[in-house]
Scaffold this active site. Structure first.
Site, short mmCIF file in Angstrom:
data_model
loop_
_atom_site.label_atom_id
_atom_site.label_comp_id
_atom_site.label_asym_id
_atom_site.label_seq_id
_atom_site.Cartn_x
_atom_site.Cartn_y
_atom_site.Cartn_z
N ARG A 232 -6.11 -7.38 5.35
CA ARG A 232 -4.95 -8.25 5.61
C ARG A 232 -3.84 -7.56 6.39
O ARG A 232 -3.35 -8.07 7.40
CB ARG A 232 -4.31 -8.72 4.28
CG ARG A 232 -4.83 -9.98 3.73
CD ARG A 232 -4.74 -9.90 2.22
NE ARG A 232 -5.64 -8.83 1.82
CZ ARG A 232 -6.94 -9.03 1.65
NH1 ARG A 232 -7.44 -10.22 1.75
NH2 ARG A 232 -7.75 -8.02 1.36
N THR A 233 -3.40 -6.42 5.88
CA THR A 233 -2.23 -5.78 6.47
C THR A 233 -2.56 -5.34 7.89
O THR A 233 -1.80 -5.57 8.83
CB THR A 233 -1.81 -4.57 5.61
OG1 THR A 233 -1.73 -5.00 4.25
CG2 THR A 233 -0.47 -4.03 6.04
N ARG B 269 -0.59 3.39 7.09
CA ARG B 269 -0.98 3.31 5.67
C ARG B 269 -1.63 4.63 5.30
O ARG B 269 -2.48 5.15 6.04
CB ARG B 269 -1.95 2.16 5.43
CG ARG B 269 -2.55 2.19 4.03
CD ARG B 269 -3.37 0.97 3.72
NE ARG B 269 -2.52 -0.21 3.54
CZ ARG B 269 -2.97 -1.36 3.03
NH1 ARG B 269 -4.24 -1.47 2.65
NH2 ARG B 269 -2.17 -2.39 2.89
N LYS C 295 -10.08 17.53 12.34
CA LYS C 295 -10.09 18.97 12.66
C LYS C 295 -8.90 19.65 12.00
O LYS C 295 -8.60 20.80 12.30
CB LYS C 295 -10.02 19.16 14.19
CG LYS C 295 -11.21 18.61 14.93
CD LYS C 295 -11.04 18.82 16.44
CE LYS C 295 -11.03 17.51 17.19
NZ LYS C 295 -10.64 17.65 18.58
N HIS D 286 4.91 -0.75 -0.62
CA HIS D 286 4.23 -1.64 0.33
C HIS D 286 5.27 -2.68 0.75
O HIS D 286 5.22 -3.85 0.36
CB HIS D 286 3.04 -2.29 -0.36
CG HIS D 286 2.06 -2.96 0.57
ND1 HIS D 286 2.31 -3.15 1.92
CD2 HIS D 286 0.83 -3.49 0.33
CE1 HIS D 286 1.27 -3.77 2.46
NE2 HIS D 286 0.36 -3.98 1.53
N1 CP Z 1 -2.53 -7.03 0.39
C1 CP Z 1 -3.00 -6.01 1.15
O1 CP Z 1 -2.31 -5.03 1.43
O2 CP Z 1 -4.30 -6.17 1.56
P1 CP Z 1 -5.12 -5.14 2.44
O3 CP Z 1 -5.32 -3.90 1.61
O4 CP Z 1 -6.41 -5.81 2.80
O5 CP Z 1 -4.29 -4.80 3.65
#
Ligand code: CP
Length: 300
Positions: free
Chosen positions: A50-51, A100, A78, A129
């Site tokens: 999603r993100t 992320r 590396k 998040h």
């Molecule tokens: N809700 C969310 O962060 O989903 P993903 O891990 O698929 O990005």
């Protein structure tokens, strides 16, 4: 550059500005693209559907040039550090980084350096998040209008959840009461300093929004999970528990969903469920966050 680290850093006015701009984009997707030609790199060191893809859609809708960093074939394998990776991308013309990472410290460390590119946190371990919390707030505000005095119950694997941490700041900034529930083994005392723990059935009865969380087995370092059926009957959203929810209440979940674990399979598509709408809203929120990274509203 305007970084986005976590919701705790955003004032209520800044939160409102992001929500307003997301609403603009929801209604005006056909408007000129204000970030044409700007280079953005998406660095996902942890899995995401999603993100990652909603950032990519948001970036492309804004007209950006999108680079998707492939961690497995990058020089991080590396031993190149994250800061050297970011500085390298910056040197070759990248103006924004969406990142992320499993280790929050890796992301926090970036902000100890002077960077020319904007850094947007797309999920840091179990710490933060922020764009998820923003899209959650947007979804709640869109449904209820006035948020003051609403009750959001966040239920499930609280101790491993970055979603609950970021949500606690932004929901409370809007006058929303947050309560927490779920298995005693997954409680989090730090979160409970900001929101009380309430027994499961009482939380479901009180809430205007029941926000279920995924059991994050990949972050468990001991056996906390006794099986799907057991979890669903004790701490999941079942059709029986649905009956005691308030008439106007809604169901949310950041997803991915473990169907049949924290939520009964059929409730994912129930009329009360806003789970897929949350995902659609994520694109508008990420468009607003990307524009903010470049200084706010730019006329194309
Ligand atoms: N809700 C969310 O962060 O989903 P993903 O891990 O698929 O990005």
């Amino acid at each position: 550059p305007t970084h986005l680290i976590d919701t705790i850093d955003l004032s209520k006015t800044e939160l409102e500005e992001i929500l307003e701009r997301a609403a603009y984009w929801e209604a005006n997707l056909d408007q000129p693209q204000p970030l044409q030609g700007k280079f953005v790199a998406n660095l996902f060191f942890e899995p995401s559907t999603r993100t990652r893809f909603s950032f990519e859609v948001a970036e492309k809708r804004l007209g950006m040039q999108v680079l998707n960093f492939q961690t497995a074939v990058s020089s991080t394998t590396k031993g190149e550090s994250l800061i050297d990776t970011v500085k390298t991308l910056e040197a070759i013309g990248v103006e924004a980084i969406v990142i992320r990472h499993r280790e929050p410290q890796e992301i926090k460390e970036l902000f100890n350096h002077s960077l020319q590119c904007a850094v947007i946190n797309a999920g840091a371990g179990k710490w933060a998040h922020p764009t998820q919390a923003l899209l959650d707030l947007y979804t709640i505000k869109k449904y209820f209008g006035n948020c003051q005095g609403l009750c959001v119950a966040i239920v499930g694997d609280i101790s491993h959840s970055r979603v609950v941490r970021s949500n606690l700041w932004s929901l409370r900034a809007f006058g929303i009461d947050v309560i927490l529930s779920g298995p005693p083994s997954m409680r989090d005392l730090e979160c409970e300093q900001l929101a009380p723990y309430v027994p499961m059935d009482e939380a479901i009865r009180q809430a205007d929004v029941v926000m279920m969380l995924r059991v994050q087995l990949e972050r468990h370092d001991q056996q906390l999970f006794q099986g799907a059926d057991d979890y669903l009957s004790q701490y999941g959203l079942t059709t029986e528990r649905l009956q005691v929810m308030k008439p106007e209440s809604i169901i949310m979940h950041p997803a991915p969903v473990n169907r049949g674990v924290e939520i009964a399979h059929d409730l994912v598509e129930h009329p009360k469920s806003k789970i897929f709408e949350q995902m659609s809203n994520g694109v508008f929120i990420r468009m607003a966050v990307l524009e903010r990274a470049f200084g706010g509203i730019i006329n194309a």
